[in-house]
Design a protein around this motif. Structure first.
Motif, short mmCIF file in Angstrom:
data_model
loop_
_atom_site.label_atom_id
_atom_site.label_comp_id
_atom_site.label_asym_id
_atom_site.label_seq_id
_atom_site.Cartn_x
_atom_site.Cartn_y
_atom_site.Cartn_z
N SER A 25 56.55 -34.35 128.61
CA SER A 25 55.32 -34.61 129.34
C SER A 25 54.16 -33.85 128.72
O SER A 25 54.31 -32.70 128.28
CB SER A 25 55.46 -34.18 130.80
N SER A 26 53.00 -34.45 128.71
CA SER A 26 51.80 -33.79 128.19
C SER A 26 51.30 -32.70 129.14
O SER A 26 50.43 -31.89 128.78
CB SER A 26 50.68 -34.81 127.97
N GLN A 27 51.84 -32.66 130.37
CA GLN A 27 51.41 -31.64 131.32
C GLN A 27 51.91 -30.25 130.92
O GLN A 27 51.34 -29.24 131.34
CB GLN A 27 51.92 -31.97 132.73
N LEU A 28 52.99 -30.19 130.16
CA LEU A 28 53.53 -28.91 129.71
C LEU A 28 53.30 -28.81 128.21
O LEU A 28 53.95 -29.49 127.43
CB LEU A 28 55.03 -28.82 130.02
N PRO A 29 52.38 -27.95 127.79
CA PRO A 29 52.10 -27.83 126.35
C PRO A 29 53.36 -27.47 125.58
O PRO A 29 54.22 -26.73 126.05
CB PRO A 29 51.07 -26.70 126.30
N ALA A 30 53.46 -27.98 124.36
CA ALA A 30 54.67 -27.84 123.58
C ALA A 30 54.98 -26.39 123.23
O ALA A 30 56.13 -26.05 122.95
CB ALA A 30 54.55 -28.67 122.30
N ASP A 31 53.96 -25.50 123.24
CA ASP A 31 54.22 -24.13 122.79
C ASP A 31 54.51 -23.16 123.94
O ASP A 31 54.60 -21.96 123.73
CB ASP A 31 53.04 -23.61 121.97
N VAL A 32 54.66 -23.67 125.16
CA VAL A 32 54.96 -22.79 126.30
C VAL A 32 56.47 -22.59 126.42
O VAL A 32 57.21 -23.57 126.56
CB VAL A 32 54.40 -23.38 127.62
N PRO A 33 56.96 -21.36 126.36
CA PRO A 33 58.40 -21.12 126.50
C PRO A 33 58.91 -21.57 127.87
O PRO A 33 58.24 -21.37 128.89
CB PRO A 33 58.52 -19.59 126.35
N LEU A 34 60.10 -22.15 127.88
CA LEU A 34 60.68 -22.71 129.10
C LEU A 34 62.10 -22.15 129.25
O LEU A 34 62.90 -22.19 128.31
CB LEU A 34 60.72 -24.23 129.00
N PHE A 35 62.41 -21.63 130.43
CA PHE A 35 63.71 -21.03 130.70
C PHE A 35 64.29 -21.67 131.95
O PHE A 35 63.64 -21.68 133.00
CB PHE A 35 63.59 -19.52 130.92
N ILE A 36 65.51 -22.20 131.86
CA ILE A 36 66.15 -22.85 132.99
C ILE A 36 67.48 -22.16 133.27
O ILE A 36 68.29 -21.99 132.35
CB ILE A 36 66.37 -24.35 132.72
N GLU A 37 67.71 -21.75 134.52
CA GLU A 37 68.95 -21.09 134.90
C GLU A 37 69.35 -21.53 136.30
O GLU A 37 68.55 -22.08 137.06
CB GLU A 37 68.81 -19.56 134.87
N ALA A 45 44.47 -21.67 131.61
CA ALA A 45 44.85 -22.79 130.75
C ALA A 45 46.25 -22.54 130.23
O ALA A 45 46.54 -21.46 129.71
CB ALA A 45 43.88 -22.92 129.58
N PRO A 46 47.18 -23.51 130.38
CA PRO A 46 48.56 -23.26 129.99
C PRO A 46 48.77 -22.95 128.53
O PRO A 46 49.74 -22.30 128.15
CB PRO A 46 49.27 -24.56 130.38
N ILE A 83 53.23 -26.89 138.40
CA ILE A 83 52.73 -25.99 137.36
C ILE A 83 51.24 -26.22 137.12
O ILE A 83 50.45 -25.29 137.04
CB ILE A 83 53.53 -26.18 136.06
N THR A 84 50.86 -27.49 137.00
CA THR A 84 49.45 -27.83 136.79
C THR A 84 48.58 -27.32 137.93
O THR A 84 47.49 -26.76 137.71
CB THR A 84 49.29 -29.35 136.65
#
Length: 441
Positions: free
Chosen positions: A193-205, A145-146, A135-136
């Protein structure tokens, strides 16, 4: 706030924005007049919604359409550069990460090989690291910027994984028995992880489900309401889309028993379809029968060698052992597809995944013959069986659709991270388009 039939004015505005965005996305560019008819909105409502979306940068003008005896009509489309989407395919041999704009044009990609392929037990920390690094990397390649907002903002990350996905209040868990994952808290690991900002929506399927939604939106499933999309890679899985399962459902089809007391499957049971079909099983049976893949090759190269031995392109003599493995695999796969035909009576079956695409049309012809021989005559006469159209990137495309569909369902607003896992919107959007097409027919 005023309510209309239990819905607030805010709800109605969001629904109108969602309807306009979806129609423009699937059928645009369109004029305001055509858009109102397609979305089922009055001319006043369309004008208000379009004005909002233009001001938000979500919609842009795309030329004009001449009108007989009148002034030209301005065409509108979704602004592809308004946002970014990340799709991740966690396969059994590698992790692929791709960055897309809203038109699903690829902006950047990276791929990393997973260790431990022989043991079939993957360190989830290593996998999570590959996801985060990927992602980075793709965001850096695009200069995005993420955690940026406005034009080009990251609207979310979608991830397709092997195994059963469970959404809980504490986050998404993955039950991947064939890769040694037991209730793995993948979402929590990524969020930590600090690499994924806390406010980015994440979807796992499940990966088969993301493959299925990609084919339904952009590939061989377009125009069908009832379909089965098969993921044929190291193992096998399927996504079922029917009137009864409107949101699409990943099914552990690979662990259907096709031979009582049969071969040991990597899940631990005996006689599963996956013990006979799928690239890993094919290569294992080839080796057991005396076949010799080139030393040091990975799974994809070894499968290429098997196919070349079974079907030499230069007119040479086919290796009977490799040919028998291919023939037996086609028969087992056909019998497994016949079960799906009998159970779900789909209009279409699409075979995707890297192994399915690599085996190609000749193999699929044999699979089709066995499917029709094993299935009940009535549903078998109605089903079409074909290869998927989106190629090896279909899972990442489908994964990226997860945040895109949620974005549209919220009227062009990014989903808050702390909101409950939403009902998947991709099939709802598609269903509205199908209903409109059928009504117009």
């Amino acid at each position: 706030m005023a309510r209309h039939g239990g819905r607030t004015v805010r709800d109605l505005r969001r629904e109108n924005r969602s309807a306009v965005l979806q129609r423009l996305y699937f059928d645009g560019p369109m004029s305001r007049l055509a858009l109102g008819s397609a979305a089922g909105l009055s001319s006043g409502s369309v004008s208000n919604v379009v004005a909002e979306l233009l001001a938000d940068g979500l919609v842009e003008e795309a030329g004009s359409l001449g009108a007989d005896g009148g002034r030209p009509r301005t065409l509108l489309r979704v602004a592809a550069g308004r946002g970014r989407l990340v799709g991740v395919d966690v396969g059994e041999t590698r992790v692929r990460v791709e960055l897309f704009d809203l038109a699903m044009s690829e902006l950047a990609r990276t791929e990393s090989t997973l260790p431990g392929h022989g043991s079939r037990s993957y360190d989830v920390g290593v996998v999570a690291g590959h996801i985060l690094d990927g992602i980075t990397e793709v965001l850096g390649a695009d200069g995005a910027a993420p955690d940026a907002r406005g034009p080009g903002e990251l609207l979310g990350v979608g991830i397709g994984v092997p195994g059963i996905v469970e959404h809980t209040a504490a986050g998404t868990l993955v039950h991947g028995q064939t890769v040694g994952w037991d209730a793995v808290p993948l979402e929590a690991l990524l969020r930590g992880s600090s690499q994924l900002p806390a406010d980015v929506p994440l979807f796992i399927e499940n990966g088969a489900r993301t493959l299925g939604q990609a084919e339904m939106w952009f590939g061989g499933g377009r125009g069908a309401r009832n379909a089965v999309v098969v993921l044929f890679g190291s193992g096998v899985g399927a996504c079922v889309v029917t009137d009864e399962v409107e949101q699409g459902r990943a099914v552990e089809w690979g662990h259907l028993t096709v031979q009582v007391r049969g071969r040991r499957c990597r899940c631990g049971a005996r006689g599963c379809l996956e013990a006979y079909a799928g690239a890993e099983a094919m290569l294992a049976r080839w080796r057991e029968a005396g076949g010799q893949p080139p030393p040091g090759t990975d799974e994809e190269a070894a499968l290429t060698a098997l196919v070349s031995a079974a079907r030499p392109g230069d007119g040479g003599e086919a290796d009977p052992v490799a040919a028998e493995v291919l023939a037996e695999t086609a028969e087992y796969l056909g019998a497994g597809l016949a079960d799906l035909v009998n159970l779900f009576q789909p209009e279409r079956i699409l075979v995707g995944g890297w192994a399915g695409l690599q085996l190609g049309p000749a193999f699929l012809d044999s699979v089709r013959t066995h499917t029709l021989a094993h299935a009940l005559r009535h549903p078998a006469a109605r089903v079409g069986i074909a290869l998927g159209r989106l190629g090896p990137d279909a899972v990442t495309v489908g994964a990226a659709i997860l945040p895109l569909a949620a974005f549209f369902a919220r009227g062009g607003h990014r989903a808050p991270v702390d909101s409950p896992t939403p009902v998947p919107a991709w099939q709802t959007a598609l269903g509205g388009r199908l209903a409109e097409q059928r009504g117009g027919g």
